[in-house]
Write a protein that holds these residues in place. Sequence first.
Motif, short mmCIF file in Angstrom:
data_model
loop_
_atom_site.label_atom_id
_atom_site.label_comp_id
_atom_site.label_asym_id
_atom_site.label_seq_id
_atom_site.Cartn_x
_atom_site.Cartn_y
_atom_site.Cartn_z
N THR A 1 1.22 4.63 57.96
CA THR A 1 0.51 4.64 59.25
C THR A 1 1.02 5.79 60.09
O THR A 1 2.22 6.02 60.17
N VAL B 1 3.67 5.25 63.45
CA VAL B 1 5.13 5.20 63.54
C VAL B 1 5.74 6.59 63.64
O VAL B 1 6.92 6.73 63.92
N TRP C 1 5.86 -1.57 61.82
CA TRP C 1 4.61 -1.56 62.58
C TRP C 1 3.91 -2.91 62.41
O TRP C 1 4.02 -3.58 61.39
N GLU D 1 0.15 -4.22 63.66
CA GLU D 1 -1.07 -3.69 64.28
C GLU D 1 -2.27 -4.59 64.03
O GLU D 1 -2.41 -5.18 62.96
N GLY E 1 -0.90 -2.55 69.04
CA GLY E 1 0.15 -2.30 68.06
C GLY E 1 1.54 -2.38 68.68
O GLY E 1 1.73 -2.01 69.85
N TYR F 1 5.62 -1.37 67.62
CA TYR F 1 6.39 -0.55 66.68
C TYR F 1 7.86 -0.62 67.06
O TYR F 1 8.20 -0.60 68.25
#
Length: 223
Positions: A78, A81, A99, A101, A112, A114
């Motif tokens: 993804t 990040v 992550w 999401e 999201g 993180y």
Amino acid sequence: MLAATIALGGASGGSAVAAGTGQGAGEAQTAKSCGGVNLSGSLPAPPAGMAVQQQVTIGDDCKPKLGAVRYVPAGSATKAVEGAGTGAAAAGTHQLRTWNEMYDCCNIRMTGLYTTSTWDTASGRVVDAATRARQEWNREPWNAGWSLLSSSEKDDCATDCAVVNSEAYAAFTYAGIFDPSGTVYANTHHSYVRIDAGSGASCHFDVELKHTFIGWNWRRGCE
């Protein structure tokens, strides 16, 4: 309304459990609405240079469908990040990024959470550890859409620890074109990292969705 508890078995060390309340399959086919859903799952920390990820999708019958646990090169899972935390860990320091999401059926990321955890170990102990969290959410052009309601992050131990349990939390609300009232949608994310000086690290994730639609998907992972 149809209430159900679904146990989903994972592969390669992954697992997920979903408890949901939604409309019946026939009704959902028309309205595409599935009510509220809670999702939970764990993943092991991947080998160095790799990321581990998994996706859960709300199916046509309004039941969560568990995808396979996948190992991919770090940085490819993804883009969200990228830039999280302070960049690459210093030599001798361990780092784990996660992550958590939610995407809609059009592949737009709604909300999201993180995290970046860093720690050092010596003599079977975690010498020091810290976890930092970041949140992202989708806005609409007319100053509407998703908003961050509240967030937090904490470690239960920071220095000279056998085990460190980190928790990050983010709650989001929505007021926009799909619901001007702001009362229908809400996403709440929890991400947990467990750091064990002897056995390494693991990741656990929860998400609570006040209202969902067919095709919404939850993406979670760590690297």
